[in-house]
Design a protein around this motif. Structure first.
Motif, PDB file in Angstrom:
ATOM      1  N   GLU A 170       0.804  -1.310   0.101  1.00  0.00           N
ATOM      2  CA  GLU A 170       0.167  -0.034  -0.104  1.00  0.00           C
ATOM      3  C   GLU A 170       0.881   1.319  -0.019  1.00  0.00           C
ATOM      4  O   GLU A 170       0.302   2.170  -0.576  1.00  0.00           O
ATOM      5  CB  GLU A 170      -0.892   0.089   1.237  1.00  0.00           C
ATOM      6  CG  GLU A 170      -1.973  -1.184   0.985  1.00  0.00           C
ATOM      7  CD  GLU A 170      -2.882  -1.103   2.343  1.00  0.00           C
ATOM      8  OE1 GLU A 170      -4.354  -1.225   2.116  1.00  0.00           O
ATOM      9  OE2 GLU A 170      -2.368  -1.545   3.268  1.00  0.00           O
ATOM     10  N   THR A 171       2.203   1.399   0.557  1.00  0.00           N
ATOM     11  CA  THR A 171       3.134   2.126   0.541  1.00  0.00           C
ATOM     12  C   THR A 171       3.296   2.620  -0.764  1.00  0.00           C
ATOM     13  O   THR A 171       3.429   4.042  -1.398  1.00  0.00           O
ATOM     14  CB  THR A 171       4.197   2.080   1.286  1.00  0.00           C
ATOM     15  OG1 THR A 171       3.781   1.784   2.511  1.00  0.00           O
ATOM     16  CG2 THR A 171       5.160   3.269   1.180  1.00  0.00           C
ATOM     17  N   ALA A 172       3.535   1.699  -1.653  1.00  0.00           N
ATOM     18  CA  ALA A 172       3.944   1.985  -3.097  1.00  0.00           C
ATOM     19  C   ALA A 172       2.899   2.438  -3.887  1.00  0.00           C
ATOM     20  O   ALA A 172       2.923   3.313  -4.690  1.00  0.00           O
ATOM     21  CB  ALA A 172       4.483   0.417  -3.672  1.00  0.00           C
ATOM     22  N   LEU A 173       1.654   1.851  -3.628  1.00  0.00           N
ATOM     23  CA  LEU A 173       0.312   2.376  -4.095  1.00  0.00           C
ATOM     24  C   LEU A 173       0.385   4.056  -3.887  1.00  0.00           C
ATOM     25  O   LEU A 173      -0.242   4.798  -4.841  1.00  0.00           O
ATOM     26  CB  LEU A 173      -0.757   1.742  -4.021  1.00  0.00           C
ATOM     27  CG  LEU A 173      -0.930   0.267  -4.466  1.00  0.00           C
ATOM     28  CD1 LEU A 173      -1.913  -0.422  -3.747  1.00  0.00           C
ATOM     29  CD2 LEU A 173      -1.169   0.203  -5.866  1.00  0.00           C
ATOM     30  N   ARG A 174       0.380   4.400  -2.632  1.00  0.00           N
ATOM     31  CA  ARG A 174       0.340   5.831  -2.283  1.00  0.00           C
ATOM     32  C   ARG A 174       1.158   6.703  -2.898  1.00  0.00           C
ATOM     33  O   ARG A 174       0.949   7.737  -3.635  1.00  0.00           O
ATOM     34  CB  ARG A 174       0.146   5.974  -0.824  1.00  0.00           C
ATOM     35  CG  ARG A 174      -0.663   5.457  -0.052  1.00  0.00           C
ATOM     36  CD  ARG A 174      -0.774   6.021   1.405  1.00  0.00           C
ATOM     37  NE  ARG A 174       0.280   5.251   2.247  1.00  0.00           N
ATOM     38  CZ  ARG A 174       0.307   4.051   2.864  1.00  0.00           C
ATOM     39  NH1 ARG A 174      -0.783   3.467   2.786  1.00  0.00           N
ATOM     40  NH2 ARG A 174       1.204   3.905   3.608  1.00  0.00           N
ATOM     41  N   HIS A 175       2.363   6.226  -3.061  1.00  0.00           N
ATOM     42  CA  HIS A 175       3.642   6.798  -3.914  1.00  0.00           C
ATOM     43  C   HIS A 175       3.164   7.079  -5.299  1.00  0.00           C
ATOM     44  O   HIS A 175       3.285   8.206  -5.666  1.00  0.00           O
ATOM     45  CB  HIS A 175       5.088   6.377  -3.613  1.00  0.00           C
ATOM     46  CG  HIS A 175       5.868   6.561  -4.619  1.00  0.00           C
ATOM     47  ND1 HIS A 175       6.548   7.681  -4.369  1.00  0.00           N
ATOM     48  CD2 HIS A 175       6.414   6.172  -5.591  1.00  0.00           C
ATOM     49  CE1 HIS A 175       7.495   7.844  -5.679  1.00  0.00           C
ATOM     50  NE2 HIS A 175       7.214   6.972  -6.458  1.00  0.00           N
ATOM     51  N   ALA A 176       2.850   6.062  -6.066  1.00  0.00           N
ATOM     52  CA  ALA A 176       2.520   5.928  -7.310  1.00  0.00           C
ATOM     53  C   ALA A 176       1.355   6.679  -7.809  1.00  0.00           C
ATOM     54  O   ALA A 176       1.438   7.513  -8.652  1.00  0.00           O
ATOM     55  CB  ALA A 176       2.424   4.483  -7.728  1.00  0.00           C
ATOM     56  N   GLU A 177       0.342   6.805  -6.763  1.00  0.00           N
ATOM     57  CA  GLU A 177      -0.798   7.909  -6.962  1.00  0.00           C
ATOM     58  C   GLU A 177      -0.213   8.986  -7.233  1.00  0.00           C
ATOM     59  O   GLU A 177      -1.126  10.013  -8.121  1.00  0.00           O
ATOM     60  CB  GLU A 177      -1.864   7.517  -5.948  1.00  0.00           C
ATOM     61  CG  GLU A 177      -3.186   8.364  -6.088  1.00  0.00           C
ATOM     62  CD  GLU A 177      -3.959   8.198  -5.022  1.00  0.00           C
ATOM     63  OE1 GLU A 177      -5.303   8.574  -5.152  1.00  0.00           O
ATOM     64  OE2 GLU A 177      -3.707   7.341  -4.057  1.00  0.00           O
ATOM     65  N   ASP A 178       0.392   9.501  -6.355  1.00  0.00           N
ATOM     66  CA  ASP A 178       0.983  10.806  -6.591  1.00  0.00           C
ATOM     67  C   ASP A 178       1.837  11.049  -7.724  1.00  0.00           C
ATOM     68  O   ASP A 178       1.749  12.054  -8.684  1.00  0.00           O
ATOM     69  CB  ASP A 178       1.720  11.462  -5.350  1.00  0.00           C
ATOM     70  CG  ASP A 178       1.108  11.712  -4.108  1.00  0.00           C
ATOM     71  OD1 ASP A 178      -0.032  11.786  -4.313  1.00  0.00           O
ATOM     72  OD2 ASP A 178       1.486  11.565  -3.002  1.00  0.00           O
ATOM     73  N   LYS A 179       2.745  10.263  -7.970  1.00  0.00           N
ATOM     74  CA  LYS A 179       3.598  10.180  -9.247  1.00  0.00           C
ATOM     75  C   LYS A 179       2.838  10.125 -10.613  1.00  0.00           C
ATOM     76  O   LYS A 179       3.362  10.857 -11.718  1.00  0.00           O
ATOM     77  CB  LYS A 179       4.718   9.085  -9.227  1.00  0.00           C
ATOM     78  CG  LYS A 179       5.789   9.248 -10.356  1.00  0.00           C
ATOM     79  CD  LYS A 179       7.059   8.116  -9.954  1.00  0.00           C
ATOM     80  CE  LYS A 179       7.989   8.198 -10.699  1.00  0.00           C
ATOM     81  NZ  LYS A 179       9.108   7.394 -10.544  1.00  0.00           N
ATOM     82  N   LEU A 180       2.016   9.280 -10.848  1.00  0.00           N
ATOM     83  CA  LEU A 180       1.243   9.102 -11.927  1.00  0.00           C
ATOM     84  C   LEU A 180      -0.055   9.992 -12.334  1.00  0.00           C
ATOM     85  O   LEU A 180      -0.852   9.816 -13.248  1.00  0.00           O
ATOM     86  CB  LEU A 180       1.029   7.388 -11.991  1.00  0.00           C
ATOM     87  CG  LEU A 180       2.132   6.526 -11.839  1.00  0.00           C
ATOM     88  CD1 LEU A 180       1.607   5.423 -12.187  1.00  0.00           C
ATOM     89  CD2 LEU A 180       3.100   6.985 -13.071  1.00  0.00           C
ATOM     90  N   ARG A 181      -0.483  10.816 -11.196  1.00  0.00           N
ATOM     91  CA  ARG A 181      -1.640  11.636 -11.283  1.00  0.00           C
ATOM     92  C   ARG A 181      -1.491  12.639 -12.549  1.00  0.00           C
ATOM     93  O   ARG A 181      -2.834  12.594 -12.984  1.00  0.00           O
ATOM     94  CB  ARG A 181      -1.595  12.785 -10.142  1.00  0.00           C
ATOM     95  CG  ARG A 181      -2.963  13.300 -10.123  1.00  0.00           C
ATOM     96  CD  ARG A 181      -3.202  14.261  -8.888  1.00  0.00           C
ATOM     97  NE  ARG A 181      -3.458  13.255  -7.275  1.00  0.00           N
ATOM     98  CZ  ARG A 181      -2.782  13.181  -6.551  1.00  0.00           C
ATOM     99  NH1 ARG A 181      -1.590  13.527  -6.440  1.00  0.00           N
ATOM    100  NH2 ARG A 181      -3.411  12.057  -5.868  1.00  0.00           N
ATOM    101  N   PRO A 182      -0.406  13.063 -13.171  1.00  0.00           N
ATOM    102  CA  PRO A 182      -0.624  13.745 -14.538  1.00  0.00           C
ATOM    103  C   PRO A 182      -1.027  13.017 -15.566  1.00  0.00           C
ATOM    104  O   PRO A 182      -1.592  13.435 -16.592  1.00  0.00           O
ATOM    105  CB  PRO A 182       0.823  14.089 -14.730  1.00  0.00           C
ATOM    106  CG  PRO A 182       1.589  14.218 -13.298  1.00  0.00           C
ATOM    107  CD  PRO A 182       0.765  13.083 -12.567  1.00  0.00           C
ATOM    108  N   TYR A 183      -1.168  11.581 -15.582  1.00  0.00           N
ATOM    109  CA  TYR A 183      -1.673  10.672 -16.332  1.00  0.00           C
ATOM    110  C   TYR A 183      -3.158  10.418 -16.351  1.00  0.00           C
ATOM    111  O   TYR A 183      -3.715   9.737 -17.329  1.00  0.00           O
ATOM    112  CB  TYR A 183      -0.680   9.474 -16.602  1.00  0.00           C
ATOM    113  CG  TYR A 183       0.693   9.741 -16.974  1.00  0.00           C
ATOM    114  CD1 TYR A 183       1.203  10.099 -17.958  1.00  0.00           C
ATOM    115  CD2 TYR A 183       1.492   9.892 -15.836  1.00  0.00           C
ATOM    116  CE1 TYR A 183       2.480  10.298 -18.278  1.00  0.00           C
ATOM    117  CE2 TYR A 183       2.738  10.144 -15.944  1.00  0.00           C
ATOM    118  CZ  TYR A 183       3.463  10.382 -17.345  1.00  0.00           C
ATOM    119  OH  TYR A 183       4.643  10.668 -17.494  1.00  0.00           O
TER     120      TYR A 183
END
Length: 312
Positions: free
Chosen positions: A57-70
């Motif tokens: 879930e930590t990875a998912l939270r990080h990725a949600e921010d990183k990939l938001r522009p897409y």
């Protein structure tokens, strides 16, 4: 909680192998630091779609921010990759043009002491990639009998001192439960002859690897996930897998060979009787490995191997 910092291994080689294109559909089964996912989205602009899975879930939270522009080009799902068929069916995402796996533990999981993956920190014995699952490394170390501990250390860690290590663990836990990575690492060192401790990697490395694999059922999950990934691929779609140790690589190599195998009749049969035809073509006859420059920049990449197969 420290920031989620992870160096992506074989980034360009893996993404290029999937031949991303505008309008294609891709699955990243091991989201991690989202490096591969982000590059797949970039290389499939403007209309490529990505489904990304991770049990952390930590990875998912990080990725949600990183990939938001897409925006809506990406869907993130909290799931073990062994559920790839089910997730694709639920989201009506298949068939897909490419699937990738980057196996093993991400750098943040190793580097965050409280995750209990590393012998470098004294922390509670945990090792769960998905922290919602019930069984921890502590449960296994303190609950499994000596024979099962030997089996795990031998099969998943290829540890030649499995018997003496398991015996030492059983004797120690009879006095008090083994609670931390530091306690376990010290026990392992005590159980290994001094000459063997003086050379090679840390004496606890193989046992820690074995416990991590067992806690997360990594090899069983991989076998299921490979079948599921191949099933959701469209003809001409590609599957790319990065492995980090021989146990994983053996499973991937064997499965690719099975898919690529045609007739299984004895060689003296004049006409094929089995009717088997190849389901896939192996793209990488030899695995792709990191360049010397990548190994220097990211030492953890040294054992990485990339294998690619294309569905017929």
């Amino acid at each position: 909680m420290s920031s989620f910092v992870h160096t992506t291994v074989l980034l360009e080689e893996t993404v290029t192998a999937l031949c991303p294109r505008d309008g294609g559909r891709y699955i990243d089964c091991t989201l991690g630091g989202a490096g591969h996912s982000e590059r797949l989205l970039q290389r499939s602009e403007p209309g490529g779609q990505l489904l990304a899975l991770d049990q952390d879930e930590t990875a998912l939270r990080h990725a949600e921010d990183k990939l938001r522009p897409y925006g809506d080009r990406v869907q993130l799902v909290h799931a073990n990759f062994r559920r790839i068929r089910e997730v694709v069916r639920e989201l009506e995402f298949g068939p897909v043009d490419g699937v990738m796996f980057d196996l093993g533990v991400s750098s943040p999981q190793f580097d965050e002491a409280d995750r209990g993956f590393s012998y470098r920190f004294d922390a509670p014995l945990d090792m769960r990639m998905d922290q919602t699952q019930p069984t921890t490394a502590r449960d296994m170390v303190n609950g499994l009998d000596e024979a099962e501990l030997i089996r795990i250390f031998t099969r998943y860690g290829e540890e030649k001192f499995s018997k003496s290590i398991a015996r030492r663990i059983v004797h120690r836990r009879a006095v008090a439960p083994i609670e931390t990575t530091g306690e376990l690492a010290e026990l392992i060192k005590e159980a290994i002859p001094a000459p063997a401790r003086r050379t090679g990697p840390h004496p606890a490395r193989r046992v820690f690897q074995a416990l991590r694999i067992a806690v997360n059922d990594e090899l069983g999950a991989l076998e299921e996930a490979l079948d599921g990934a191949f099933e959701v691929l469209k003809p001409g779609g590609r599957l790319a897998v990065i492995t980090f140790h021989s146990l994983e690589d053996r499973i991937v190599k064997h499965q690719f060979q099975q898919w690529a195998r045609g007739c299984t009749c004895p060689p003296d049969f004049p006409v094929c009787q089995c009717g088997n035809v190849p389901q896939a073509t192996i793209v990488t006859r030899k695995p792709i490995v990191p360049s010397a420059a990548e190994e220097i920049e990211n030492p953890r990449s040294r054992s990485a191997k990339l294998r690619v197969v294309e569905k017929r």
